[in-house]
Design an enzyme around this catalytic site. Structure first.
Site, short mmCIF file in Angstrom:
data_model
loop_
_atom_site.label_atom_id
_atom_site.label_comp_id
_atom_site.label_asym_id
_atom_site.label_seq_id
_atom_site.Cartn_x
_atom_site.Cartn_y
_atom_site.Cartn_z
N CYS A 182 5.72 0.36 7.23
CA CYS A 182 5.36 1.51 6.40
C CYS A 182 6.57 1.82 5.52
O CYS A 182 7.70 1.87 6.03
CB CYS A 182 5.05 2.70 7.31
SG CYS A 182 4.65 4.20 6.40
N LEU A 183 6.36 2.04 4.24
CA LEU A 183 7.50 2.30 3.35
C LEU A 183 8.24 3.58 3.71
O LEU A 183 9.40 3.76 3.36
CB LEU A 183 7.03 2.35 1.89
CG LEU A 183 6.63 1.01 1.25
CD1 LEU A 183 6.11 1.23 -0.16
CD2 LEU A 183 7.78 0.02 1.24
N GLY B 48 0.82 -1.21 0.00
CA GLY B 48 0.00 0.00 0.00
C GLY B 48 0.85 1.26 0.00
O GLY B 48 1.98 1.26 0.52
N HIS C 135 -4.51 2.25 7.46
CA HIS C 135 -3.15 2.82 7.47
C HIS C 135 -3.01 3.86 6.35
O HIS C 135 -2.50 4.96 6.58
CB HIS C 135 -2.14 1.67 7.28
CG HIS C 135 -0.71 2.09 7.25
ND1 HIS C 135 0.19 1.77 8.24
CD2 HIS C 135 0.00 2.82 6.33
CE1 HIS C 135 1.38 2.28 7.94
NE2 HIS C 135 1.29 2.92 6.77
N GLU C 136 -3.46 3.52 5.14
CA GLU C 136 -3.28 4.43 4.00
C GLU C 136 -4.19 5.67 4.11
O GLU C 136 -3.77 6.77 3.78
CB GLU C 136 -3.52 3.71 2.67
CG GLU C 136 -2.60 2.51 2.41
CD GLU C 136 -1.11 2.79 2.57
OE1 GLU C 136 -0.69 3.95 2.44
OE2 GLU C 136 -0.36 1.84 2.88
N GLN D 92 3.18 10.02 0.50
CA GLN D 92 4.42 9.25 0.64
C GLN D 92 5.33 9.37 -0.58
O GLN D 92 6.50 8.98 -0.52
CB GLN D 92 4.10 7.77 0.85
CG GLN D 92 3.59 7.46 2.23
CD GLN D 92 3.38 5.97 2.37
OE1 GLN D 92 2.39 5.44 1.89
NE2 GLN D 92 4.32 5.28 3.00
N HIS E 145 -2.66 8.18 6.26
CA HIS E 145 -1.63 8.98 5.60
C HIS E 145 -2.23 10.23 4.96
O HIS E 145 -1.60 11.28 4.92
CB HIS E 145 -0.95 8.17 4.48
CG HIS E 145 0.24 7.38 4.94
ND1 HIS E 145 1.33 7.97 5.53
CD2 HIS E 145 0.51 6.05 4.88
CE1 HIS E 145 2.23 7.02 5.81
NE2 HIS E 145 1.76 5.85 5.43
ZN ZN Z 1 2.60 4.00 5.63
#
Ligand code: ZN
Length: 164
Positions: A91-92, A45, A133-134, A50, A137
């Protein structure tokens, strides 16, 4: 356009992203570029902020068994189950960091797909967690913001270089 993943200390991750008013060729290109990054990083995701795009767009992989991604534009949580679940998340934007986060087990989300159609998604378990989670963001909320006070203090002590 080569997009890059924004890391934990960057401001763009802390601000609320803007609604997308119209799906243009640029929006479609953003989706393609975001999917490319996800494949490259083997993520499941990714949210606009991000990759430095402060717009309400997320890319998610609904089923880890299939390398298929969907783009959700202006996603909105319309229902959240009362039942919660504690699971580890990554998380990336926080490479190598995994946190146990409590989230709703079931969620219902409304969004626009890349063709401009309104869609409704009912998700459970890992997919429900991913959506939460997304969507977080897009509101400038990062996964550690979901920790309780004590957990956050411990996390901060362990990662003093992070802006928390
Ligand atoms: Zn994340």
């Amino acid at each position: 356009m080569k997009l890059e993943i924004k890391k934990f200390n960057e401001n763009i991750l802390r601000v609320k992203a803007e609604e997308i008013k119209e799906i243009t060729d640029e929006t479609k290109q953003i989706v393609l570029d975001m999917v490319e990054i996800l494949k490259e990083k083997q993520g499941i995701g990714l949210a606009g902020p991000q990759v430095g795009i402060s717009k309400r767009i997320i890319i998610v992989q609904p089923d880890p068994r299939h390398l298929k991604f969907i783009a959700l534009i202006n996603p909105k949580t319309i229902k959240k189950g009362k039942e919660t679940e504690m699971q580890e998340e990554g998380c990336l934007s926080f490479p190598g960091i995994f946190l146990k986060i409590k989230r709703a087990r079931e969620i219902e989300v409304e969004a626009i797909n890349i063709e401009g159609k309104k869609i409704n998604i009912k998700a459970k378990g890992v997919f429900a967690r991913l959506l939460q989670h997304e969507i977080d963001h897009l509101n400038g909320t990062l996964f550690f913001n979901r920790l309780n006070f004590l957990e956050r203090v411990n996390f901060k002590l362990k990662h003093l270089n992070l802006r928390i």
